[in-house]
Design a protein around this motif. Structure first.
Motif, mmCIF file in Angstrom:
data_model
loop_
_atom_site.group_PDB
_atom_site.id
_atom_site.type_symbol
_atom_site.label_atom_id
_atom_site.label_comp_id
_atom_site.label_asym_id
_atom_site.label_seq_id
_atom_site.Cartn_x
_atom_site.Cartn_y
_atom_site.Cartn_z
ATOM 1 N N ALA A 1 4.060 -4.393 -20.800
ATOM 2 C CA ALA A 1 4.714 -5.635 -20.359
ATOM 3 C C ALA A 1 3.850 -6.841 -20.702
ATOM 4 N N LEU B 1 8.566 -2.259 -26.313
ATOM 5 C CA LEU B 1 9.655 -1.781 -25.455
ATOM 6 C C LEU B 1 9.623 -0.259 -25.350
ATOM 7 N N ARG C 1 2.622 1.119 -18.705
ATOM 8 C CA ARG C 1 3.778 0.219 -18.621
ATOM 9 C C ARG C 1 3.337 -1.220 -18.409
ATOM 10 N N LEU C 2 2.299 -1.396 -17.577
ATOM 11 C CA LEU C 2 1.821 -2.767 -17.336
ATOM 12 C C LEU C 2 1.252 -3.387 -18.599
ATOM 13 N N MET D 1 7.015 0.645 -23.004
ATOM 14 C CA MET D 1 7.346 0.308 -21.613
ATOM 15 C C MET D 1 8.330 1.323 -21.036
ATOM 16 N N LEU E 1 4.258 -7.632 -24.267
ATOM 17 C CA LEU E 1 5.533 -8.318 -24.499
ATOM 18 C C LEU E 1 5.439 -9.790 -24.127
#
Lengths: 86, 229, 94, 143
Positions: free
Chosen positions: A36, A20, A32-33, A23, A39
């Motif tokens: 994600a 997190l 960021r990708l 991100m 996650l």
């Protein structure tokens, strides 16, 4: 919950926090990708853990579908980020 | 100023809803209808998944309405995007890894989607989820090779036939039993693949229809002209 | 169970805030797929595997694919380095 | 300080999602982001509906040999939410298609700019003089 389940939950919570942070803070979009995507993998493992915790094999289906389809979604997002460079 | 008003409004609405929700019972729902359905659904429909028997047997007409809403949304999106299907400059092909991986994943996704559709009355899942997986399966090779296109005539035929099959099963039940979409064909043994009468057939029709609609929608979206920033 | 629910809700709210405040739209789409991921875990905790399966299939797969395709067609696919100025259109903040 | 009970957390989270989605829907300046905010609003509503059918200590409403005779959660809200999620993605796809057309027609997705150009277009189609600005003082407006 016994000790193994508690420690698994603790480790997954830590991993979710790390993902997190990346991100929210990630300087570029690829960061960021990837965060994600990490996650989604952690979530697949967590769903399997819930299936073990609830002692019911029904929840394994959810983890299976999640693991398969998050791949497709992330590949589509990665194609979108690729732009028109060939 | 406008933003501040909006924030105040949203916070006030949230607080109001929270006050209302504090009066709701948590963990002890006043489930009169749900209790009745839970008691008599396995004996009435023969499906182990009670959500499936609610969706297809107790609320089958509603599901037909949902299918028509989804059809209207997909047709509307296709109509809005329609005139720009021809592209001057198609996207470049994906790399070797993407193409090989998509070819490897395609049969696996197909098997998973069909499993989810056919076991909709036994395990979680069913026509809608399986249809989504089928659409993703047919879209994945298109992601690697954007120049190839899906066969739109075949998609429309599958969609129309599946919708007609759903209505035909419902009408058959209407003439044989007097109720639209009443469960037919006997109940079988609870928990086996060939059980629950017409429910798996209905879910197969729903799955094919949803899959065809969504893959047509995805192909339409992918085929509109790319725009440079 | 209590702390797990707290953690998952924290992830949901944080990702929802990220959807509304992210510097560019691709990050917002990635955050919205994280929202649906956390929501799917919540549905499993609430003993609704059917709903969790639907949310997983739709939120992780189909919605992400549709949003990514639309981003691509809109031409908003800038890499969005925070040091370089992003494309003017993609940086519309909430 | 005692931690809040778990139902407060769950209802509060669902309502926070609804409020966040509503605030984003109204405040977003970019059409794409308001479509995303609509998705969040929808997710909050779905969570609220599933919460309303939860029964403490219940098992999932699927009969397996291990769960016969145990209390189950309410299946009716779950069937409703299953329908709502699938319709939601159809609505999202339609909204995105409309946004794509707006982008092709006007070249931008900024809400204020699109609205200004649409008003100018309708004024031109109706044969009216283009209104310069409503925010100017009344003296400077062309009468």
């Amino acid at each position: 919950m016994n000790l193994a389940e508690q420690s698994a939950a603790l480790l997954m919570g830590l991993a979710i926090f790390l993902g997190l942070i990346r991100m929210m803070a990630g300087p570029t979009n690829p960061d960021r990708l990837v965060a994600a995507d990490t996650l989604t993998v952690i979530t697949t493992v967590a769903l399997t853990g819930f299936a073990a915790l609830f002692a019911s094999p029904l929840y394994l289906d959810v983890a299976l579908i999640y693991g398969v389809l998050s791949f497709v979604g992330m590949v589509a997002l990665a194609r979108a980020i690729e732009g028109n460079r060939s | 100023m406008r933003n501040l008003t909006t924030l105040l409004f949203a916070a006030g609405l949230g607080f109001l809803l929270l006050v209302l929700a504090a009066g709701l019972p948590y963990g002890h729902p006043p489930m009169l209808v749900g209790q009745g359905i839970l008691q008599q659904a396995p004996a009435t429909t023969g499906a182990a998944n009670i959500v499936t028997s609610v969706v297809l047997a107790y609320r089958g007409l509603d599901t037909l309405g949902e299918l028509s809403i989804l059809f209207a949304a997909a047709a509307g999106a296709g109509l809005v995007l329609g005139g720009h299907r021809r592209r001057r400059r198609p996207d470049p092909d994906g790399g070797f890894i993407l193409i090989a991986g998509a070819d490897l994943m395609f049969p696996l996704l197909l098997v998973v989607g069909l499993y989810v559709i056919l076991h909709g009355h036994l395990t979680p899942g069913g026509g809608f989820q399986g249809g989504v997986i089928l659409a993703a399966a047919f879209f994945l090779p298109l992601l690697g090779r954007p120049r190839e296109a899906l066969d739109h005539t075949a998609i429309s035929w599958i969609e129309g036939l599946a919708g007609a099959a759903f209505i035909a099963i419902g009408l058959w039940a209407l003439f044989a039993r007097g109720d639209f979409l009443a469960p037919m064909l006997g109940k079988g043994v609870l928990g086996q693949l060939f059980s629950a009468g017409t429910l798996p057939l209905l879910y197969a029709a729903v799955g094919l229809k949803v899959g065809a609609e969504l893959s047509g929608l995805l192909a339409d979206l992918a085929a509109t002209e790319a725009r440079d920033p | 169970m209590y702390w797990m629910v707290l953690l998952v809700l924290f992830v949901t709210i944080t990702a929802a805030l990220a959807v509304l405040l992210a510097p560019n739209l691709l990050a917002a789409v990635a955050a919205s797929s994280v929202v649906s991921l956390a929501l799917s875990v919540l549905f499993v905790i609430l003993r609704a595997p059917d709903v969790a399966l639907t949310e997983a299939a739709v939120g992780a797969g189909l919605s992400g694919v549709i949003l990514a395709l639309a981003l691509r067609r809109l031409g908003l696919w800038g890499l969005g380095d925070d040091n370089r100025p992003a494309p003017a259109e993609g940086s519309g903040d909430a | 300080m005692t931690p809040p009970p778990i139902e407060f957390l769950l209802y509060g989270g669902a309502l926070a999602l609804v409020a966040l989605g509503l605030a984003g829907l109204v405040m977003a300046r970019h059409l794409f982001r308001s479509i995303l905010a609509l998705g969040i609003l929808e997710a909050g509503a779905n969570l609220l509906l599933v919460l309303a059918g939860y029964r403490a200590g219940g098992v999932a409403p699927i009969l397996t040999p291990g769960t016969l005779g145990q209390p189950m959660v309410d299946p009716v809200p779950q069937a409703l939410v299953l329908t709502a999620i699938v319709i939601g993605v159809g609505v999202q796809a339609l909204a995105l298609a409309l946004a794509l057309r707006v982008h092709q027609a006007y070249g931008t997705l900024d809400v204020a700019e699109v609205r200004g150009r649409m008003e100018a277009d309708t004024d031109a189609a109706a044969g009216l003089e283009p209104e310069t600005s409503r925010d100017l003082p009344a003296v400077e407006r062309p009468s």
